[in-house]
Design an enzyme around this catalytic site. Structure first.
Site, short mmCIF file in Angstrom:
data_model
loop_
_atom_site.label_atom_id
_atom_site.label_comp_id
_atom_site.label_asym_id
_atom_site.label_seq_id
_atom_site.Cartn_x
_atom_site.Cartn_y
_atom_site.Cartn_z
N HIS A 70 -40.83 -36.96 30.41
CA HIS A 70 -41.47 -35.76 29.70
C HIS A 70 -40.17 -35.26 29.07
O HIS A 70 -39.08 -35.26 29.73
CB HIS A 70 -42.06 -34.55 30.19
CG HIS A 70 -43.05 -34.88 31.18
ND1 HIS A 70 -43.11 -35.22 32.61
CD2 HIS A 70 -44.80 -34.89 30.72
CE1 HIS A 70 -44.27 -35.46 32.84
NE2 HIS A 70 -45.21 -35.13 32.01
N ASP A 73 -38.30 -33.11 31.23
CA ASP A 73 -37.72 -33.73 32.55
C ASP A 73 -36.26 -33.82 32.38
O ASP A 73 -35.38 -33.74 33.19
CB ASP A 73 -38.40 -35.04 32.95
CG ASP A 73 -39.70 -34.73 33.41
OD1 ASP A 73 -40.26 -33.69 33.55
OD2 ASP A 73 -40.39 -35.88 33.02
N MET A 104 -41.52 -45.63 28.20
CA MET A 104 -42.61 -44.51 28.18
C MET A 104 -42.18 -43.47 28.01
O MET A 104 -41.08 -42.84 28.83
CB MET A 104 -43.85 -44.63 29.03
CG MET A 104 -45.11 -43.67 28.95
SD MET A 104 -44.53 -42.03 29.68
CE MET A 104 -45.91 -42.23 31.11
N GLU A 197 -54.25 -40.27 28.59
CA GLU A 197 -54.69 -40.18 29.97
C GLU A 197 -55.62 -39.19 30.24
O GLU A 197 -55.56 -37.86 30.26
CB GLU A 197 -53.27 -39.90 30.72
CG GLU A 197 -53.41 -39.62 32.27
CD GLU A 197 -52.04 -39.34 33.01
OE1 GLU A 197 -51.12 -39.58 32.41
OE2 GLU A 197 -52.19 -39.01 34.15
N LYS A 199 -58.18 -36.78 33.17
CA LYS A 199 -58.15 -36.11 34.39
C LYS A 199 -59.38 -35.33 34.36
O LYS A 199 -59.63 -34.57 33.47
CB LYS A 199 -57.20 -35.44 34.83
CG LYS A 199 -56.70 -35.11 36.04
CD LYS A 199 -55.38 -34.31 36.24
CE LYS A 199 -55.39 -34.05 37.78
NZ LYS A 199 -54.22 -33.37 38.22
N GLU A 233 -55.22 -43.36 35.41
CA GLU A 233 -54.45 -43.14 36.64
C GLU A 233 -55.56 -43.02 37.96
O GLU A 233 -56.37 -42.57 37.77
CB GLU A 233 -54.02 -41.56 36.91
CG GLU A 233 -53.08 -41.19 37.93
CD GLU A 233 -52.55 -40.01 38.21
OE1 GLU A 233 -51.53 -39.64 37.18
OE2 GLU A 233 -52.76 -39.52 39.06
N HIS A 236 -56.73 -39.81 39.20
CA HIS A 236 -57.58 -38.88 38.52
C HIS A 236 -58.90 -39.63 38.60
O HIS A 236 -60.00 -38.87 38.32
CB HIS A 236 -57.01 -38.82 36.87
CG HIS A 236 -55.70 -38.21 37.04
ND1 HIS A 236 -55.00 -38.07 35.84
CD2 HIS A 236 -55.08 -37.83 37.99
CE1 HIS A 236 -53.76 -37.59 35.99
NE2 HIS A 236 -53.92 -37.27 37.27
N ASP A 261 -51.11 -45.56 35.48
CA ASP A 261 -50.48 -44.69 36.71
C ASP A 261 -50.92 -45.27 37.72
O ASP A 261 -52.03 -44.85 38.28
CB ASP A 261 -50.66 -43.11 36.09
CG ASP A 261 -49.78 -42.74 34.95
OD1 ASP A 261 -49.06 -43.28 34.64
OD2 ASP A 261 -50.03 -41.54 34.80
N ASP A 271 -55.81 -33.24 43.41
CA ASP A 271 -54.82 -34.62 42.76
C ASP A 271 -53.71 -34.96 43.70
O ASP A 271 -52.75 -34.18 43.62
CB ASP A 271 -54.52 -34.45 41.49
CG ASP A 271 -53.63 -35.42 40.63
OD1 ASP A 271 -53.92 -36.68 40.95
OD2 ASP A 271 -52.85 -35.15 39.99
N ASP A 273 -51.88 -37.53 44.34
CA ASP A 273 -50.63 -38.31 43.87
C ASP A 273 -49.89 -39.00 44.90
O ASP A 273 -48.64 -38.98 44.87
CB ASP A 273 -49.77 -37.41 42.95
CG ASP A 273 -50.23 -36.96 41.82
OD1 ASP A 273 -51.10 -37.87 40.97
OD2 ASP A 273 -49.82 -36.21 41.19
N ASP A 303 -47.13 -42.96 39.42
CA ASP A 303 -46.90 -41.74 39.15
C ASP A 303 -47.45 -41.02 40.23
O ASP A 303 -48.66 -40.80 40.50
CB ASP A 303 -47.91 -41.36 37.86
CG ASP A 303 -48.03 -39.79 37.50
OD1 ASP A 303 -47.11 -39.43 37.96
OD2 ASP A 303 -48.94 -39.37 36.81
C1 GLT Z 1 -48.19 -34.71 35.55
C2 GLT Z 1 -49.67 -35.37 35.80
C3 GLT Z 1 -49.44 -36.79 35.67
C4 GLT Z 1 -49.31 -37.08 34.11
C5 GLT Z 1 -47.91 -36.78 33.57
C6 GLT Z 1 -47.52 -37.29 32.21
S1 GLT Z 1 -47.69 -35.01 33.97
O1 GLT Z 1 -47.59 -35.06 36.64
O2 GLT Z 1 -50.05 -34.90 36.92
O3 GLT Z 1 -50.90 -37.45 35.89
O4 GLT Z 1 -49.54 -38.57 34.13
O5 GLT Z 1 -48.03 -36.27 31.45
MN MN Z 2 -52.23 -37.45 39.21
MN MN Z 3 -50.51 -39.53 35.62
#
Ligand code: GLT
Ligand code: MN
Ligand code: MN
Length: 406
Positions: A70, A73, A104, A197, A199, A233, A236, A261, A271, A273, A303
């Site tokens: 980003h 970042d 990216m 993306e 979510k 993702e 998500h 992702d 979420d 992750d 991600d």
């Molecule tokens: C954030 C989010 C991710 C996205 C990122 C891209 S930012 O961390 O949870 O799923 O992919 O903006």
């Molecule tokens: Mn996520």
């Molecule tokens: Mn993501």
């Protein structure tokens, strides 16, 4: 089975076997992933913030191909032009020194308080304008660093009360923003693809365009649909209770999988992750199978976040094991395809799928004559329904491949 040479540069902590990641595997990480200091809604950061230069150097040693970022970042919000230029110079130095790439880039339109009601979909036109300005500047940065894919994750593009916004307006505003930015990119002479993306919720109560399927439908309403695809993702899609590989499969089939992702998620949670393939190994296997079988040539981007329990060594373990698990699953895919009993079941299925009925099929395209023949045909549905498909056995054999006994 894949014959990968072992790699003597693999850090001694990890096995020197055929699952050693290499740049040609195209593994990438967001700066925000390994750089995540472990802050959560209930607790403070547990790790120091790492510099982007250090992240690039460490990931290069582990065999990654590149990093994604980003704007914020890399360049703290509100930095002066001089500060920006110095940061970019140092970062580019680390890329040149290691050979790491930035395939990216994306914009942070969710952290700053000004975006608390939304960015492209905000009810405040000044906020929408600010979001466009921030994204144009961030696109310039991404292109300067070599990015060819630009991700849009609308973290704040949602609401808690439907009383505040008509969802039709939200979709219209989001479309206006993407159209504007497509024009900006074209006008600037950039060769950039956009990846949307989805979510379903978090951090907003509900987020607009909540699944990859919604995004795909939305894309065809844009002025430049050829420029825009998706960035699904794992976590998500699972939050919506959906099978991830089905969303990815639809995107690949439509030529719209521009980025992905990879991470891990337990059903029915926030979420998480988690590290790729740390949960739902079967789902991860079918995802890797889909990406490899379709020869999808995009980046394998992780991600995800290291557990909050970890110190810095744990962060690199997390990164290394993400890549290692992908390679192990890729090997399992090769085993699946080479397995004689699995092959035999699939061959029987293939035969069943390619038989002709009444001179029609096995693919169906309308013409008057074959439609009439098909309409007049009498099917023996009892005989047809009497033959099973052997999917219990197929699934067990797949499971045994995964469990390491085949
Ligand atoms: C954030 C989010 C991710 C996205 C990122 C891209 S930012 O961390 O949870 O799923 O992919 O903006
Ligand atoms: Mn996520
Ligand atoms: Mn993501």
């Amino acid at each position: 089975m894949s014959q990968r040479p072992t790699n003597s540069t693999s850090p001694s902590r990890y096995p020197n076997d055929r699952f050693v990641p290499r740049p040609e595997d195209h593994f990438t990480f967001g700066l925000w992933t390994v750089g995540n200091p472990g802050r959560d809604p209930f607790g403070l950061a547990v790790r120091e913030v790492m510099s982007s230069v250090k992240i690039v150097r460490e990931l290069a040693k582990l065999g990654a191909y590149g990093v994604n970022l980003h704007d914020e970042d890399l360049i703290p919000f509100g930095s002066s032009t001089a500060e920006r230029d110095k940061i970019v110079r140092d970062f580019k130095g680390a890329l040149a020194e290691t050979g790491m790439k930035v395939p990216m880039a994306t914009t942070n339109l969710f952290s700053q308080p000004v975006f608390r009601e939304g960015a492209f979909t905000s009810n405040d036109a000044a906020v929408r304008a600010l979001a466009l300005q921030k994204t144009m500047r961030s696109i310039d940065l991404g292109v300067e660093l070599g990015a060819s894919v630009y991700v849009f994750w609308g973290g704040r593009e949602g609401l808690e009360t439907n009383a505040c916004k008509d969802p039709r307006d939200a979709v219209k505003r989001f479309r206006e923003a993407i159209n504007f930015l497509c024009e900006y990119s074209r006008d600037s002479g950039y060769d950039l693809k956009f990846a949307l993306e989805a979510k379903p919720n978090e951090p907003r109560g509900d987020i607009f365009l909540p699944t990859t399927g919604h995004m795909l439908a939305f894309i065809y309403t844009l002025e430049h649909p050829e420029m825009v695809g998706v960035n699904p993702e794992v976590a998500h899609e699972q939050m919506s209770g959906l099978d991830f590989s089905h969303a990815v499969g639809q995107a690949i089939e439509a030529g719209k999988l521009f980025h992905i992702d990879l991470n891990g998620q337990k059903p029915g949670r926030y979420d998480q992750d988690l590290r790729f393939a740390s949960e739902d190994q079967k789902g991860a296997f079918f995802l890797v199978k889909l990406l490899e079988d379709s020869r999808w040539d995009g980046m394998r981007h992780f991600d995800s976040h290291p557990y909050r329990t970890e110190d810095e060594q744990g962060v690199w373990d997390f990164a290394y094991y993400s890549m290692r698990s992908y390679l192990i699953l890729k090997d399992k895919v090769a085993r699946f395809h080479a397995d004689p009993e699995i092959k035999q079941i699939l061959a029987t299925l293939e035969k069943r799928s390619t038989t002709q009925v009444a001179g029609v099929g096995p693919t169906f395209k309308y013409d008057k004559k074959s439609a009439a023949a098909l309409k007049a045909h009498t099917f023996d549905t009892t005989a047809m329904a009497s033959v099973g498909y052997e999917y219990e056995r197929l699934d067990q054999l797949t499971t045994e491949v995964l469990l390491g006994v085949r």
